[in-house]
Motif scaffolding. Structure first.
Motif, PDB file in Angstrom:
ATOM      1  N   ALA A  41      -0.096   7.473   6.361  1.00  0.00           N
ATOM      2  CA  ALA A  41       0.202   8.155   5.098  1.00  0.00           C
ATOM      3  C   ALA A  41      -1.065   8.748   4.488  1.00  0.00           C
ATOM      4  CB  ALA A  41       0.869   7.193   4.110  1.00  0.00           C
ATOM      5  N   VAL A  42      -2.170   8.021   4.529  1.00  0.00           N
ATOM      6  CA  VAL A  42      -3.432   8.531   3.991  1.00  0.00           C
ATOM      7  C   VAL A  42      -3.871   9.761   4.774  1.00  0.00           C
ATOM      8  CG1 VAL A  42      -5.896   8.020   3.670  1.00  0.00           C
ATOM      9  CG2 VAL A  42      -4.182   6.324   3.022  1.00  0.00           C
ATOM     10  N   CYS A  43      -3.760   9.706   6.081  1.00  0.00           N
ATOM     11  CA  CYS A  43      -4.150  10.827   6.934  1.00  0.00           C
ATOM     12  C   CYS A  43      -3.282  12.057   6.669  1.00  0.00           C
ATOM     13  CB  CYS A  43      -4.048  10.405   8.393  1.00  0.00           C
ATOM     14  SG  CYS A  43      -4.585  11.662   9.556  1.00  0.00           S
ATOM     15  N   ASP A  44      -1.976  11.872   6.542  1.00  0.00           N
ATOM     16  CA  ASP A  44      -1.046  12.983   6.351  1.00  0.00           C
ATOM     17  C   ASP A  44      -1.052  13.536   4.929  1.00  0.00           C
ATOM     18  OD1 ASP A  44      -0.288  12.674   8.992  1.00  0.00           O
ATOM     19  OD2 ASP A  44       1.529  11.536   8.516  1.00  0.00           O
ATOM     20  N   PHE A  45      -1.097  12.661   3.941  1.00  0.00           N
ATOM     21  CA  PHE A  45      -0.934  13.045   2.528  1.00  0.00           C
ATOM     22  C   PHE A  45      -2.259  13.411   1.855  1.00  0.00           C
ATOM     23  CE2 PHE A  45      -0.003  11.646  -1.982  1.00  0.00           C
ATOM     24  CZ  PHE A  45       0.887  12.675  -2.277  1.00  0.00           C
ATOM     25  N   ARG A  46      -3.362  12.836   2.331  1.00  0.00           N
ATOM     26  CA  ARG A  46      -4.697  13.066   1.768  1.00  0.00           C
ATOM     27  C   ARG A  46      -4.725  12.820   0.255  1.00  0.00           C
ATOM     28  NH1 ARG A  46      -3.544  17.703   4.115  1.00  0.00           N
ATOM     29  NH2 ARG A  46      -4.192  18.894   2.301  1.00  0.00           N
ATOM     30  N   PRO A  47      -4.484  11.569  -0.163  1.00  0.00           N
ATOM     31  CA  PRO A  47      -4.406  11.268  -1.596  1.00  0.00           C
ATOM     32  C   PRO A  47      -5.774  11.315  -2.282  1.00  0.00           C
ATOM     33  CG  PRO A  47      -4.324   9.241  -0.345  1.00  0.00           C
ATOM     34  CD  PRO A  47      -4.282  10.364   0.652  1.00  0.00           C
ATOM     35  N   ASP A  48      -5.731  11.581  -3.583  1.00  0.00           N
ATOM     36  CA  ASP A  48      -6.915  11.519  -4.424  1.00  0.00           C
ATOM     37  C   ASP A  48      -7.111  10.111  -4.977  1.00  0.00           C
ATOM     38  OD1 ASP A  48      -7.670  14.424  -4.522  1.00  0.00           O
ATOM     39  OD2 ASP A  48      -5.617  14.554  -5.294  1.00  0.00           O
ATOM     40  N   LEU A  49      -6.058   9.304  -4.922  1.00  0.00           N
ATOM     41  CA  LEU A  49      -6.070   7.944  -5.461  1.00  0.00           C
ATOM     42  C   LEU A  49      -4.991   7.146  -4.747  1.00  0.00           C
ATOM     43  CD1 LEU A  49      -7.060   6.045  -7.901  1.00  0.00           C
ATOM     44  CD2 LEU A  49      -5.014   6.840  -9.059  1.00  0.00           C
ATOM     45  N   ILE A  50      -5.262   5.853  -4.516  1.00  0.00           N
ATOM     46  CA  ILE A  50      -4.281   4.967  -3.890  1.00  0.00           C
ATOM     47  C   ILE A  50      -4.015   3.799  -4.830  1.00  0.00           C
ATOM     48  CG2 ILE A  50      -3.785   3.425  -1.944  1.00  0.00           C
ATOM     49  CD1 ILE A  50      -5.709   5.212  -0.274  1.00  0.00           C
ATOM     50  N   LEU A  51      -2.735   3.538  -5.089  1.00  0.00           N
ATOM     51  CA  LEU A  51      -2.291   2.350  -5.819  1.00  0.00           C
ATOM     52  C   LEU A  51      -1.703   1.406  -4.778  1.00  0.00           C
ATOM     53  CD1 LEU A  51      -0.490   4.058  -8.822  1.00  0.00           C
ATOM     54  CD2 LEU A  51      -2.729   2.960  -8.836  1.00  0.00           C
ATOM     55  N   LEU A  52      -2.237   0.203  -4.706  1.00  0.00           N
ATOM     56  CA  LEU A  52      -1.939  -0.683  -3.604  1.00  0.00           C
ATOM     57  C   LEU A  52      -1.580  -2.070  -4.120  1.00  0.00           C
ATOM     58  CD1 LEU A  52      -2.186  -1.227  -0.498  1.00  0.00           C
ATOM     59  CD2 LEU A  52      -4.644  -1.496  -0.863  1.00  0.00           C
ATOM     60  N   ASP A  53      -0.395  -2.542  -3.750  1.00  0.00           N
ATOM     61  CA  ASP A  53       0.000  -3.899  -4.124  1.00  0.00           C
ATOM     62  C   ASP A  53      -0.831  -4.893  -3.320  1.00  0.00           C
ATOM     63  OD1 ASP A  53       1.384  -5.999  -5.290  1.00  0.00           O
ATOM     64  OD2 ASP A  53       3.059  -5.881  -3.898  1.00  0.00           O
ATOM     65  N   TYR A  54      -1.169  -6.004  -3.943  1.00  0.00           N
ATOM     66  CA  TYR A  54      -2.010  -6.999  -3.277  1.00  0.00           C
ATOM     67  C   TYR A  54      -1.230  -7.807  -2.244  1.00  0.00           C
ATOM     68  CZ  TYR A  54      -5.116 -10.898  -2.455  1.00  0.00           C
ATOM     69  OH  TYR A  54      -5.901 -11.840  -1.850  1.00  0.00           O
ATOM     70  N   LYS A  55      -0.073  -8.303  -2.641  1.00  0.00           N
ATOM     71  CA  LYS A  55       0.703  -9.160  -1.739  1.00  0.00           C
ATOM     72  C   LYS A  55       1.898  -8.367  -1.226  1.00  0.00           C
ATOM     73  CE  LYS A  55       2.674 -13.769  -1.418  1.00  0.00           C
ATOM     74  NZ  LYS A  55       2.056 -14.274  -0.231  1.00  0.00           N
ATOM     75  N   LEU A  56       1.850  -8.063   0.061  1.00  0.00           N
ATOM     76  CA  LEU A  56       2.899  -7.285   0.706  1.00  0.00           C
ATOM     77  C   LEU A  56       3.614  -8.148   1.732  1.00  0.00           C
ATOM     78  CD1 LEU A  56       0.621  -4.195   1.227  1.00  0.00           C
ATOM     79  CD2 LEU A  56       2.646  -4.234  -0.264  1.00  0.00           C
ATOM     80  N   ALA A  57       4.838  -7.772   2.058  1.00  0.00           N
ATOM     81  CA  ALA A  57       5.622  -8.546   3.017  1.00  0.00           C
ATOM     82  C   ALA A  57       4.988  -8.551   4.405  1.00  0.00           C
ATOM     83  CB  ALA A  57       7.045  -7.997   3.092  1.00  0.00           C
ATOM     84  N   ASP A  58       4.353  -7.445   4.791  1.00  0.00           N
ATOM     85  CA  ASP A  58       3.842  -7.348   6.153  1.00  0.00           C
ATOM     86  C   ASP A  58       2.325  -7.472   6.275  1.00  0.00           C
ATOM     87  OD1 ASP A  58       3.374  -4.821   4.998  1.00  0.00           O
ATOM     88  OD2 ASP A  58       3.653  -3.776   6.906  1.00  0.00           O
ATOM     89  N   THR A  59       1.606  -7.568   5.150  1.00  0.00           N
ATOM     90  CA  THR A  59       0.147  -7.673   5.204  1.00  0.00           C
ATOM     91  C   THR A  59      -0.411  -8.000   3.827  1.00  0.00           C
ATOM     92  OG1 THR A  59      -1.852  -6.597   6.044  1.00  0.00           O
ATOM     93  CG2 THR A  59      -0.310  -5.214   4.805  1.00  0.00           C
ATOM     94  N   ASN A  60      -1.716  -7.975   3.712  1.00  0.00           N
ATOM     95  CA  ASN A  60      -2.398  -8.257   2.457  1.00  0.00           C
ATOM     96  C   ASN A  60      -3.093  -6.984   1.979  1.00  0.00           C
ATOM     97  OD1 ASN A  60      -5.153  -8.953   1.152  1.00  0.00           O
ATOM     98  ND2 ASN A  60      -3.936 -10.798   0.848  1.00  0.00           N
ATOM     99  N   GLY A  61      -2.842  -6.604   0.739  1.00  0.00           N
ATOM    100  CA  GLY A  61      -3.431  -5.393   0.180  1.00  0.00           C
ATOM    101  C   GLY A  61      -4.949  -5.431   0.124  1.00  0.00           C
ATOM    102  N   GLY A  62      -5.511  -6.607  -0.091  1.00  0.00           N
ATOM    103  CA  GLY A  62      -6.963  -6.736  -0.091  1.00  0.00           C
ATOM    104  C   GLY A  62      -7.554  -6.402   1.273  1.00  0.00           C
ATOM    105  N   ASP A  63      -6.884  -6.843   2.331  1.00  0.00           N
ATOM    106  CA  ASP A  63      -7.340  -6.531   3.689  1.00  0.00           C
ATOM    107  C   ASP A  63      -7.232  -5.033   3.961  1.00  0.00           C
ATOM    108  OD1 ASP A  63      -7.789  -9.238   4.081  1.00  0.00           O
ATOM    109  OD2 ASP A  63      -5.911  -9.547   5.177  1.00  0.00           O
ATOM    110  N   LEU A  64      -6.138  -4.423   3.521  1.00  0.00           N
ATOM    111  CA  LEU A  64      -5.979  -2.982   3.704  1.00  0.00           C
ATOM    112  C   LEU A  64      -7.054  -2.207   2.942  1.00  0.00           C
ATOM    113  CD1 LEU A  64      -2.098  -2.558   3.449  1.00  0.00           C
ATOM    114  CD2 LEU A  64      -3.525  -2.375   5.507  1.00  0.00           C
ATOM    115  N   CYS A  65      -7.327  -2.649   1.735  1.00  0.00           N
ATOM    116  CA  CYS A  65      -8.360  -2.002   0.935  1.00  0.00           C
ATOM    117  C   CYS A  65      -9.707  -2.095   1.648  1.00  0.00           C
ATOM    118  CB  CYS A  65      -8.430  -2.629  -0.453  1.00  0.00           C
ATOM    119  SG  CYS A  65      -9.646  -1.827  -1.526  1.00  0.00           S
TER     120      CYS A  65
END
Length: 129
Positions: A41-65
């Motif tokens: 999504a980041v590659c395709d959409f090229r966002p200026d800002l990302i809002l990211l939940d910390y606790k996700l069902a499939d991973t951890n938002g802190g790790d993604l960040c």
């Protein structure tokens, strides 16, 4: 040109409310609900800002960040983590995020924070709302 905001949260109700509020403010918004889709999504959409939940069902938002911040192609994108697991007194910075919003989300705080990062200012004044 409209600023682009990517939102990742696994709770559909939060995605709908935040997406609607940001679209009303004339932002271009993309929302996703799986952490595994973030980098595509980041590659395709090229966002200026990302809002990211910390606790996700499939991973951890802190790790993604952390992965985003470790990537030369993406580290410049501000990442705001939102979570019900932290309080302002915790003084945490999960994954090297640029900001934290606390759940339950307050729409005025959300918008103020978003405008602050996108305008390069501390916050939007109520008069400009």
């Amino acid at each position: 040109m409209k600023k682009r905001i990517l939102i990742l949260d696994d709770q559909r109700a939060i995605l709908e409310v935040v997406t609607e509020a940001l679209a009303y403010e004339q932002f271009e918004v993309m929302d996703i609900s799986l952490g595994s889709r973030l980098f595509d999504a980041v590659c395709d959409f090229r966002p200026d800002l990302i809002l990211l939940d910390y606790k996700l069902a499939d991973t951890n938002g802190g790790d993604l960040c952390r992965q985003l911040k470790d990537s030369p192609g993406y580290r410049h994108i501000p990442v705001i983590i939102f979570s019900a697991y932290f309080t302002p007194a915790d003084h945490v910075n999960p994954g090297g995020c640029d900001g934290i919003l606390y759940k339950p989300l307050d729409l005025e705080s959300l918008l103020s924070t978003v405008y602050g990062f996108l305008d390069g200012q501390a916050a939007r004044t109520p008069e400009s709302a």
